[in-house]
Design a protein around this motif. Sequence first.
Motif, PDB file in Angstrom:
ATOM      1  N   GLN A  51       0.814  -1.207   0.000  1.00 57.86           N
ATOM      2  CA  GLN A  51       0.000   0.000   0.000  1.00 57.86           C
ATOM      3  C   GLN A  51       0.855   1.267   0.000  1.00 57.86           C
TER       4      GLN A  51
ATOM      5  N   GLN B 224      -1.963   6.391  -5.949  1.00 59.60           N
ATOM      6  CA  GLN B 224      -3.351   5.968  -5.761  1.00 59.60           C
ATOM      7  C   GLN B 224      -3.695   6.036  -4.275  1.00 59.60           C
ATOM      8  N   MET B 225      -4.898   6.541  -3.978  1.00 56.70           N
ATOM      9  CA  MET B 225      -5.349   6.558  -2.594  1.00 56.70           C
ATOM     10  C   MET B 225      -5.540   5.126  -2.108  1.00 56.70           C
ATOM     11  N   ILE B 226      -5.200   4.875  -0.856  1.00 59.16           N
ATOM     12  CA  ILE B 226      -5.308   3.540  -0.275  1.00 59.16           C
ATOM     13  C   ILE B 226      -6.350   3.547   0.840  1.00 59.16           C
ATOM     14  N   GLU B 227      -6.836   2.381   1.187  1.00 53.20           N
ATOM     15  CA  GLU B 227      -7.793   2.254   2.284  1.00 53.20           C
ATOM     16  C   GLU B 227      -7.054   2.327   3.612  1.00 53.20           C
ATOM     17  N   TYR B 228      -7.679   3.040   4.541  1.00 56.91           N
ATOM     18  CA  TYR B 228      -7.087   3.180   5.877  1.00 56.91           C
ATOM     19  C   TYR B 228      -8.190   3.677   6.806  1.00 56.91           C
ATOM     20  N   PRO B 229      -8.107   3.367   8.113  1.00 58.61           N
ATOM     21  CA  PRO B 229      -9.117   3.901   9.039  1.00 58.61           C
ATOM     22  C   PRO B 229      -9.289   5.403   8.869  1.00 58.61           C
ATOM     23  N   TRP B 230     -10.504   5.879   9.045  1.00 56.45           N
ATOM     24  CA  TRP B 230     -10.834   7.271   8.722  1.00 56.45           C
ATOM     25  C   TRP B 230      -9.912   8.268   9.420  1.00 56.45           C
TER      26      TRP B 230
ATOM     27  N   HIS C  57      -7.092   9.457   7.025  1.00 53.59           N
ATOM     28  CA  HIS C  57      -7.320   9.884   5.654  1.00 53.59           C
ATOM     29  C   HIS C  57      -6.808  11.298   5.370  1.00 53.59           C
TER      30      HIS C  57
ATOM     31  N   GLU D 246      -4.277  11.989   2.329  1.00 52.02           N
ATOM     32  CA  GLU D 246      -4.608  12.962   1.287  1.00 52.02           C
ATOM     33  C   GLU D 246      -3.494  14.002   1.144  1.00 52.02           C
TER      34      GLU D 246
END
Length: 276
Positions: free
Chosen positions: A137, A146-152, A155, A159
């Motif tokens: 990631q 590319q943006m990756i998934e992560y706990p809010w 973010h 970003e």
Amino acid sequence: MRPLPPLEEAPPLEEAAADAGHALRAPSKLHAFNRYEIKYLVDRSMVDELRHEFAARMDLDAHAARAGYGVWSVYYDTPSLRFYWEKIEGLRFRRKLRLRHYGDRFTVDDDTPVFVEIKQRVNRVTQKRRVRVPYRQARELCDQRQMIEYPWTGHGFLEEVLGLVNGLDLRPVAMTGYQREAFIGRDADVGLRVTLDHRVRGRDRDFHFGAEAENRLIIPASRAVLEVKANDRVPYWLTDLTAKRNLSVVRVSKYCQSVEAFGRAPRSVFHVPEEN
């Protein structure tokens, strides 16, 4: 996939009205994660004595074996080396983006946790914010953009990283690695951290942590880098120790040293020369 700890991040930052191309953000106030950093170059002949002095007053870092641990970093910069020149010119606000791995780099695979870090300097204070993500990631974010998934909670930081990578066209420029011994303060010296970095190496290509690539010394093997990091103040016993050993503060940067060692920029007045 291995579980990841919570985000290590400072409170949100306010955007500053400065150089829109740089997309700088300035902190609204300084927080507890801020640190003062002081660096010295020491002869290896002095390391045993320093280690003994530190061990008498400080505790060994819980994550460090007796021989220390490896620290590997991949640094990102613009095509014109903007972050490098900001460091050389001593700008009061500057930053750098890096990926960091602790331990044996040859064990790194896609699922190995690594840190995505923004380290920045505001006047004399150093600030570091980071998230811990699988290496796959981290590369998706910083290399593939590319943006990756992560706990809010993370973010906003991700970003910011993606905005820097895209807005400044960042790409990997240099890699550094070294063996680190780390000590942490006890009692009245809580918040104090002292590190000794040996065998400081680097390379200018093949930036995958686990690549079968050659690293070469970028600081002579006869020298170690001593770093003192404190939240508020450096204790008197430590300032007395450095004075007794005639240690002088230096502006050595492992990133800049690597850039210069491989001919990416002219050697600055801060460059540590090779041994004859």
